[in-house]
Design a protein around this motif. Structure first.
Motif: not given
Lengths: 222, 473
Positions: B91-96, B113-128
């Motif tokens: 899911a994170n990669r799809i959004i990226l 809450m689903v984005s919390e479950e995905m730890h999306l913020n951290k993932f996207l921030e790691e990708h700049g």
């Protein structure tokens, strides 16, 4: 990748729902309240005022006079309206009959990409029509469109909404059924019950956190 | 979060010792409790509504594959692009990828809450990427570098003094103020700027309607409408269980959701999105994407009892009514979903062995079941999962992780003793004589750490009856 993810997910879901029985009750909805037209107006007004909306019940042929008086009194500077709608045209007409002390009329020029600055920084008030109201919930129904875009009721610090008293439904379900929503859902349908609010800091209610700080409703009675 | 080093017991101890935290939770939870009670004053009507809520959710789950296919078909017809993700990483990669495709660097986010479950913020921030939480509570905890402690009011663990200090330190040019109105104004000013310039908006989904392909969002602040209307691209993420069959299912679920979550008849906004911007329309995103996430949900669905977990509409009322949650707060649970619903959901998603015994943190008082708007029998599912922890033939991930020979032998011995009266008598006698001298080791040590060890009577009840008879017979 997402195609195969889809297949894998469905390959798990199909046997999963087939496992064991579901025990689905078939309860009846609570009965729909039967209110007279004036009861519906009163119910809607009471509920909306409880969440700090400002509600004026006015005669349909005099509502623009009431709007003008209010605009002068509050000292609004700019008013965004939607020509081509009944409400927008009525405002335009009323302003043309004398606009001393009244806010400058604005229209939503072009697409948002080119209109953002004005909308975000230089618009006091947006006025829109409504599709109806819901007495039981104390909410307005809006179906924004090309004439009255979605952000008219969100970005300006004050939103004025105009509602015909005879379009107040008892419940949300009734509104959906009577207008056959399931056959023609618009781009965006909204229920709005009051000004933007939050209680995220110590459960203390504060208004106007992101959206409008004030919601003013004119209910037009015949 | 969710790493294997987390110790639930230690978290509980820390939380219980934090008087400020406990005061913050006690105040907030009792407020929410009272507000819910006021809005559901008519008990008979509330019960009827809960029956409807239960039926809507169960019916949706019973036809889940069919409804998801229909939702997908409708969304595509309406111009919404649908993506499927089996895992949070997918899911994170799809959004990226969506962001990269649009050269988007700035995201504004509504509460999800689903984005919390995905730890999306951290993932996207790691990708700049810049990711901005815009729900006031989420914004506060993002500034603080924390996670939500509640499903509905994520910053509930903080009081206004703490928030005042945080804003003063983290928002450039912000004066120190403890006035809630002024704190809100600071957030409004900062975030309006973000809304105006964001390349992409992200939201969760409270309900997705299969019949019409409509995504429904419930909120009070207007940040959700901002995120789904101002930026040129909108991405919605949902757990695959969030679908309902018909548009007519929406009003009762909405009523239950707002009433249970915050004690409101309705929220300020109910936002129903069916299509991207159509030709001629002046605003709204040109593109809408829907990301549908599994992350273990399909596995939960296959168990006829545990699948009731998926009825949840994330109102958070079980948290507000839980005597454990209201004392320890959400962070102690160590994972994204805390409280009673977290207790049953997290072990099924992450595996029982990884969740540090949160399943044992319940007095089984049944308050959660009594208030659940969709009637999930949470205590029953807690008992089931406790059994699974010991059941080496179970079906939940991590089942049987607590299985151990000494405990099995103890229970076998107990069963034996209770089958034969003579043995029972003997055991009682031995217990009476030596019970006090039993070494306090293992679980007994734990148990007696904060409790007085009960003294075993010298003579068993049976003995007393034999020698003294029964009074008032």
């Amino acid at each position: 990748m997402s195609n195969t993810a889809r297949e894998r997910i469905f390959a798990k879901l199909r046997p999963a729902v087939a496992a064991g029985q579901f025990d689905i009750p078939s309860p009846e909805l609570p009965p729909r309240p039967e209110w007279t037209p004036s009861e519906k107006v009163q119910k809607l007004k009471t509920l909306m005022e409880a969440v700090r909306s400002e509600v004026h019940v006015v005669k349909a042929d005099a509502w623009t006079d009431a709007l003008k008086a209010l605009a002068r009194q509050r000292g609004f500077k700019t008013l965004l309206h939607g020509p081509g709608t009944q409400v927008g045209d009525a405002v335009k007409q009323a302003w043309s009959e004398g606009s001393g002390g009244l806010p400058a009329l604005r229209t939503y020029e072009g697409a948002i990409e080119n209109y953002k600055d004005t909308l975000f920084h230089d618009t006091d008030v947006g006025i829109t029509s409504t599709l109806g109201g819901i007495a039981e919930s104390g909410a307005l129904i809006l179906w924004p469109d090309a004439e009255e875009p979605r952000l008219m009721s969100l970005i300006p610090p004050i939103h004025i909404a105009v509602l015909d008293a005879d379009k107040i439904y008892a419940t949300f379900s009734e509104a959906m059924e009577r207008m056959s929503w399931s056959e023609k859902m618009p781009t965006n349908a909204l229920l709005i019950s009051g000004p933007s609010k939050t209680a995220d800091i110590e459960m203390t209610l504060a208004f106007g956190v992101h959206g409008p700080k004030e919601l003013i409703v004119f209910i037009l009675e015949p | 979060m969710g790493d294997q080093t987390f110790s639930f017991e230690k978290n509980v101890e820390t939380a219980l010792g934090d008087t400020q935290l406990r005061a913050n939770f006690e105040y907030a939870m009792s407020t929410l409790y009272q507000k819910r009670k006021a809005v559901f004053a008519d008990e008979a009507e509330t019960e009827r509504l809960r029956e409807v809520g239960n039926a809507v959710r169960q019916r949706a789950l019973s036809k889940l594959p069919e409804l998801l296919e229909k939702l997908e078909k409708k969304c595509i017809e309406n111009g919404i692009q649908v993506h499927w993700a089996e895992t949070t990483d997918e899911a994170n990669r799809i959004i990226l990828k969506i962001m990269d495709d649009h050269r988007a660097t700035r995201m504004v986010k509504g509460k999800s809450m689903v984005s919390e479950e995905m730890h999306l913020n951290k993932f996207l921030e790691e990708h700049g990427k810049e990711v901005m939480e815009t729900d006031l509570g989420e914004y506060i905890i993002q500034l603080a570098g924390e996670t939500p402690s509640h499903i509905i009011v994520p910053a509930v663990h903080k009081n206004k003094d703490q928030i005042a200090k945080l804003f003063h330190e983290k928002i450039p040019g912000a004066p120190y103020t403890e006035k809630v109105e002024e704190l809100n104004a600071l957030a409004r000013k900062t975030l309006r700027e973000k809304f105006q310039h964001a390349d992409i908006g992200l939201s969760g989904v409270n309900m997705a309607v299969a019949e019409t392909g409509t995504l429904c969002l419930v909120e009070n602040e207007g940040n959700g409408r901002m995120c789904t209307t101002v930026p040129p691209v909108h991405v919605a993420v949902m757990g695959l269980e969030k679908v309902v069959e018909k548009l007519s299912d929406v009003p009762p679920v909405l009523r239950l959701l707002t009433g249970s979550a915050t004690g409101q008849i309705i929220t300020t906004y109910f936002n129903m999105i069916t299509t991207p911007r159509k030709p001629g329309e002046k605003d709204g995103p040109e593109e809408v994407h829907l990301v549908i996430l599994d992350n273990g949900r399909s596995a939960i669905l296959k168990d006829p009892e545990l699948r009731q977990t998926l009825q949840c509409i994330r109102c958070g009322t079980c948290l507000n009514h839980c005597p454990v949650y209201t004392r320890i707060g959400g962070h102690a649970y160590g994972f994204v979903y805390p409280g009673p619903i977290g207790k049953i959901l997290t072990p099924q998603m992450e595996g029982l062995e990884k969740t540090g015994g949160i399943i044992s943190a319940s007095s089984l008082c049944n308050a959660c079941e009594e208030v659940c708007p969709v009637k999930i029998p949470i205590p029953e599912l807690i008992r089931r999962l406790r059994n699974e922890s010991y059941d080496s033939k179970g079906s939940v991930p991590g089942h049987g992780y607590k299985w151990n020979l000494p405990e099995v032998l103890v229970w076998k011995a107990w069963a034996l003793v209770n089958r034969y009266p003579r043995l029972n008598e003997l055991a009682m006698k031995v217990g009476g004589l030596f019970g006090d001298r039993f070494p306090k080791i293992g679980p007994l040590k734990q148990w007696t750490r904060v409790r007085t060890t009960p003294r075993l009577a010298r003579h068993s009840l049976h003995e007393l009856v034999k020698t003294e008879g029964v009074d008032h017979e």
